[in-house]
Write a protein that holds these residues in place. Structure first.
Motif, PDB file in Angstrom:
ATOM      1  N   ALA A 155     -17.461 -28.888 -31.549  1.00 13.94           N
ATOM      2  CA  ALA A 155     -18.618 -29.178 -30.686  1.00 13.94           C
ATOM      3  C   ALA A 155     -19.008 -27.995 -29.807  1.00 13.94           C
ATOM      4  CB  ALA A 155     -18.304 -30.391 -29.805  1.00 13.94           C
ATOM      5  N   ALA A 156     -18.369 -26.849 -30.000  1.00 14.45           N
ATOM      6  CA  ALA A 156     -18.555 -25.714 -29.090  1.00 14.45           C
ATOM      7  C   ALA A 156     -20.014 -25.282 -28.928  1.00 14.45           C
ATOM      8  CB  ALA A 156     -17.687 -24.538 -29.532  1.00 14.45           C
ATOM      9  N   PRO A 157     -20.818 -25.164 -29.990  1.00 15.43           N
ATOM     10  CA  PRO A 157     -22.207 -24.745 -29.779  1.00 15.43           C
ATOM     11  C   PRO A 157     -22.987 -25.720 -28.892  1.00 15.43           C
ATOM     12  CG  PRO A 157     -21.592 -24.468 -32.075  1.00 15.43           C
ATOM     13  CD  PRO A 157     -20.495 -25.247 -31.429  1.00 15.43           C
ATOM     14  N   PHE A 158     -22.788 -27.024 -29.134  1.00 15.88           N
ATOM     15  CA  PHE A 158     -23.419 -28.035 -28.283  1.00 15.88           C
ATOM     16  C   PHE A 158     -22.924 -27.906 -26.843  1.00 15.88           C
ATOM     17  CE2 PHE A 158     -22.440 -32.172 -26.280  1.00 15.88           C
ATOM     18  CZ  PHE A 158     -23.728 -32.573 -25.949  1.00 15.88           C
ATOM     19  N   LEU A 159     -21.616 -27.820 -26.663  1.00 15.47           N
ATOM     20  CA  LEU A 159     -21.054 -27.759 -25.312  1.00 15.47           C
ATOM     21  C   LEU A 159     -21.499 -26.495 -24.582  1.00 15.47           C
ATOM     22  CD1 LEU A 159     -17.444 -29.020 -26.076  1.00 15.47           C
ATOM     23  CD2 LEU A 159     -19.217 -30.239 -24.783  1.00 15.47           C
ATOM     24  N   ARG A 160     -21.545 -25.384 -25.288  1.00 18.89           N
ATOM     25  CA  ARG A 160     -21.961 -24.129 -24.667  1.00 18.89           C
ATOM     26  C   ARG A 160     -23.392 -24.251 -24.122  1.00 18.89           C
ATOM     27  NH1 ARG A 160     -20.707 -21.139 -28.605  1.00 18.89           N
ATOM     28  NH2 ARG A 160     -18.626 -20.552 -27.861  1.00 18.89           N
ATOM     29  N   ASP A 161     -24.281 -24.809 -24.926  1.00 28.61           N
ATOM     30  CA  ASP A 161     -25.670 -24.975 -24.492  1.00 28.61           C
ATOM     31  C   ASP A 161     -25.780 -26.024 -23.399  1.00 28.61           C
ATOM     32  OD1 ASP A 161     -26.427 -23.059 -26.287  1.00 28.61           O
ATOM     33  OD2 ASP A 161     -27.345 -24.445 -27.724  1.00 28.61           O
ATOM     34  N   LEU A 162     -24.947 -27.057 -23.473  1.00 26.38           N
ATOM     35  CA  LEU A 162     -24.978 -28.091 -22.440  1.00 26.38           C
ATOM     36  C   LEU A 162     -24.516 -27.531 -21.101  1.00 26.38           C
ATOM     37  CD1 LEU A 162     -25.376 -31.012 -21.544  1.00 26.38           C
ATOM     38  CD2 LEU A 162     -23.064 -31.517 -22.381  1.00 26.38           C
ATOM     39  N   TRP A 163     -23.412 -26.785 -21.095  1.00 26.37           N
ATOM     40  CA  TRP A 163     -22.950 -26.175 -19.854  1.00 26.37           C
ATOM     41  C   TRP A 163     -24.010 -25.218 -19.297  1.00 26.37           C
ATOM     42  CZ3 TRP A 163     -17.819 -25.845 -22.755  1.00 26.37           C
ATOM     43  CH2 TRP A 163     -16.930 -26.839 -22.305  1.00 26.37           C
ATOM     44  N   ALA A 164     -24.645 -24.442 -20.161  1.00 27.13           N
ATOM     45  CA  ALA A 164     -25.684 -23.508 -19.701  1.00 27.13           C
ATOM     46  C   ALA A 164     -26.856 -24.265 -19.090  1.00 27.13           C
ATOM     47  CB  ALA A 164     -26.159 -22.634 -20.859  1.00 27.13           C
ATOM     48  N   ALA A 165     -27.270 -25.364 -19.729  1.00 30.64           N
ATOM     49  CA  ALA A 165     -28.380 -26.154 -19.198  1.00 30.64           C
ATOM     50  C   ALA A 165     -28.023 -26.749 -17.842  1.00 30.64           C
ATOM     51  CB  ALA A 165     -28.754 -27.260 -20.185  1.00 30.64           C
ATOM     52  N   CYS A 166     -26.810 -27.289 -17.720  1.00 30.96           N
ATOM     53  CA  CYS A 166     -26.405 -27.888 -16.447  1.00 30.96           C
ATOM     54  C   CYS A 166     -26.244 -26.825 -15.362  1.00 30.96           C
ATOM     55  CB  CYS A 166     -25.125 -28.697 -16.634  1.00 30.96           C
ATOM     56  SG  CYS A 166     -25.402 -30.238 -17.538  1.00 30.96           S
ATOM     57  N   ASP A 167     -25.743 -25.650 -15.726  1.00 28.45           N
ATOM     58  CA  ASP A 167     -25.671 -24.554 -14.757  1.00 28.45           C
ATOM     59  C   ASP A 167     -27.069 -24.194 -14.265  1.00 28.45           C
ATOM     60  OD1 ASP A 167     -22.935 -24.454 -15.009  1.00 28.45           O
ATOM     61  OD2 ASP A 167     -22.905 -22.623 -16.228  1.00 28.45           O
TER      62      ASP A 167
END
Length: 469
Positions: free
Chosen positions: A195-207
C-alpha cells in the motif's frame, strides 16, 4: 437551489478574510475551491467555486438550503423533519471554519477546499450543525475547568474500484502480482509495502492540509488498514481532522484505482471497521487529570468511564448509524458487544491502554468507521461529562475475556438499528447534552433511512424466499 443573491456585507470577519488573503497570495495556482458542509449523516456536501467567488464566502458566507441539514445518507430529503416543504426549504448561511482552507492535491494542483459551519440568517449557530452539537458538549467541560484531549483511529478497507462479476466487492489487487490478498497478516509489513504508493500520497495530502496523520498498520483482515490521528486538546479540531482525513483517503485511493471504504462491515466473513476514540481531560493547569500510578487511571477517569457505560445504549444510534453498522458487533471479533471496561484489554468497549502514568486515558472502541466524527465525539464526551458530574462508578474492570464476561452478565447493546434509534430519541440525558431538537431531527432522519432501506427488495430476498416461502 440557487444561492446567487448578494447579502449586505455585515458579517465579514477580518481574521477569516486575512486567512483567505494570505492563502490566495501564497497559492496563485489555485483556481477552484470546494466548500464543504458535513450534515447529520457525516457525508460532506457542498459546491465547487471559482477563485473569484471565494471572497464573498469569507465576507458574507454562502447560502445553502436548510434541507441539507437533514438529508439522508443518499442525499434525499427527509420530509418528516419539517425542514423541506413546511420550511420552504429556506436558506441558511455557511461560514468558513478557521484553519480548514487547504489544498486538495488529489483533486489536482489547482484545487483547494474549505469547511463550512451553518448559521441562521440572524447569525446564530444552527443547532443541527454537527460542529455546533459537539461545541455544545465541549462548553460543558470548559465551564468545569476541563479540556477534552482526543485522538481518532479509523479502520478501513482498500477495495477494487471495479465491482466483481456478481456485483460484490473485491479487495484491491497487488500492484506487484495482480493477486488479491487472502490472508489476515495482522501487523504485516509486506502488506504496508503493497500500500506504500497510496500511503505516501495520503500522508503528503494530509501534511498539505495540516491533518496530523501518523503511522499505518495492517489490520486484522486482508486489505484492511488503520491510521491514527495525533491527539489534540481541541476536540472540535480533532473532529474536523477526522472528516478531512476520510475525504482525503477516499480521494487519494481513487487516484490509485481503488476505493477506501469506511463501511462498518463490508465483508460478512471478515473483521469490521471501527472508529476508536482516545479521550483524556486536561485540568486548568493543562495537566492530564486522568494521570495516575494506578493502571486504572484517576478517579476522574473512572467516573468518565462510568458515564460511558451508563449512556452507551442511549448513544448507539450515533455509534452505529446505518443498517450495515450492526453487522459489525459479533463476539470474538475485536468489536465490542457490551458496556464493559478494562485495562490493557481489547475485548472490552472501554479500554484503558498500557503506558506511563502521565498518559492514562480511555479508548472508546464502540463506534463504527461509518459514524459521523462530530457526533461520535459529542456522544462520547457527553457520556464522560455525565459520569464525571455524577461521580459514576464504572464497576469492576474486566480481566481477561470481555466477551465471556458479557455473556455471563447478560449485558449488551440495543438489540438492533430500530431499537437503538427509539432509545436515542427517548434519552432525556442526550437531549440535555446534544439539544432536544437535534435528537428529534436525527431520529427522524434515521427513521426515514430505515423505511427506505427496507423498501428495497434485494437479491438475498429472492435467494431465500422466492421459491421457499
Amino acid at each position: 437551489m440557487s444561492d446567487a443573491r448578494s447579502p449586505k456585507p455585515a458579517t465579514a470577519l477580518p481574521a477569516a478574510r486575512a486567512e483567505l488573503d494570505a492563502f490566495l497570495a501564497a497559492r496563485p495556482e489555485i483556481e477552484f475551491f470546494d466548500v464543504l458542509f458535513t450534515s447529520l449523516s457525516g457525508v460532506p456536501r457542498g459546491k465547487r467555486l471559482r477563485r473569484h467567488e471565494l471572497a464573498g464566502v469569507y465576507d458574507y458566507g454562502r447560502f445553502l438550503p436548510g434541507s441539507v441539514l437533514v438529508v439522508d445518507i443518499t442525499g434525499q430529503d427527509c420530509e418528516s423533519t419539517g425542514l423541506v416543504w413546511e420550511d420552504g426549504d429556506a436558506d441558511r448561511v455557511g461560514k468558513p471554519v478557521p484553519g480548514t482552507l487547504v489544498p486538495a492535491p488529489w483533486l489536482g494542483a489547482d484545487v483547494a477546499q474549505v469547511s463550512l459551519s451553518l448559521y441562521e440568517l440572524d447569525g446564530q449557530p444552527n443547532d443541527l450543525d454537527p460542529r455546533v452539537v459537539l461545541q455544545r458538549v465541549i462548553d460543558r467541560f470548559t465551564k468545569d475547568g476541563l479540556t477534552p484531549v482526543t485522538a481518532c483511529e479509523l479502520e478501513y478497507y482498500l477495495v477494487d474500484a471495479r465491482r466483481a462479476a456478481d456485483g460484490g466487492l473485491a479487495l484491491a489487487p497487488s500492484r506487484f502480482s495482480g493477486e488479491r490478498p487472502t490472508l489476515h497478516q495482522v501487523y504485516g509489513l509486506p502488506e504496508i509495502e503493497e500500500a506504500a504508493p497510496f500511503l505516501r500520497d495520503l500522508w503528503a495530502a494530509c501534511d498539505a492540509q495540516g491533518v496530523p496523520l501518523e503511522g499505518a498498520i495492517s489490520e486484522y483482515a486482508p486489505g484492511q488498514i488503520e491510521l491514527t490521528l495525533k491527539h489534540k486538546a481541541d476536540a472540535l479540531r480533532a473532529a474536523d481532522d477526522a472528516v478531512m482525513y476520510k475525504r482525503a483517503a477516499k480521494g487519494v485511493a481513487l487516484t490509485h484505482g481503488c476505493e477506501a471504504t469506511f463501511m462498518a462491515k463490508p465483508f460478512g466473513d471478515r473483521a469490521g471497521s471501527g472508529f476508536h476514540v482516545h479521550v483524556s481531560f486536561n485540568d486548568a493547569a493543562s495537566q492530564n487529570a486522568c494521570a495516575s500510578e494506578d493502571p486504572q487511571g484517576s478517579e476522574l477517569l473512572r467516573h468518565a468511564i462510568g458515564g460511558m457505560r451508563a449512556l452507551l445504549a442511549d448513544s448507539m444510534a450515533i455509534f452505529a448509524p446505518n443498517a450495515n453498522s450492526w453487522r459489525r458487533f459479533k463476539a470474538n471479533s475485536y468489536a465490542p458487544v457490551a458496556p464493559t471496561w478494562g485495562v490493557n484489554n481489547r475485548t472490552v468497549s472501554f479500554r484503558v491502554p498500557a503506558g506511563p502514568p502521565s498518559t492514562r486515558h480511555v479508548e472508546h472502541r464502540v463506534a463504527g468507521a461509518d459514524a459521523n466524527p462530530y457526533l461520535t465525539l459529542a456522544a462520547v464526551l457527553a457520556a464522560a461529562h455525565y459520569g464525571i458530574t455524577n461521580k459514576m462508578d464504572p464497576g469492576p474492570a474486566v480481566s481477561g475475556d470481555g466477551y465471556a464476561a458479557a455473556a455471563q452478565s447478560g449485558e449488551g447493546f440495543a438489540v438492533n438499528w430500530f431499537a437503538a434509534v427509539d432509545r436515542f430519541a427517548a434519552s432525556e440525558v442526550l437531549k440535555d447534552y446534544l439539544g432536544e431538537r437535534f435528537v428529534k431531527m436525527f431520529a427522524e432522519v434515521k427513521r426515514t433511512e430505515q423505511a427506505r432501506f427496507f423498501d428495497v427488495v434485494t437479491e438475498l430476498d429472492y435467494a431465500w424466499y422466492l421459491r421457499n416461502a
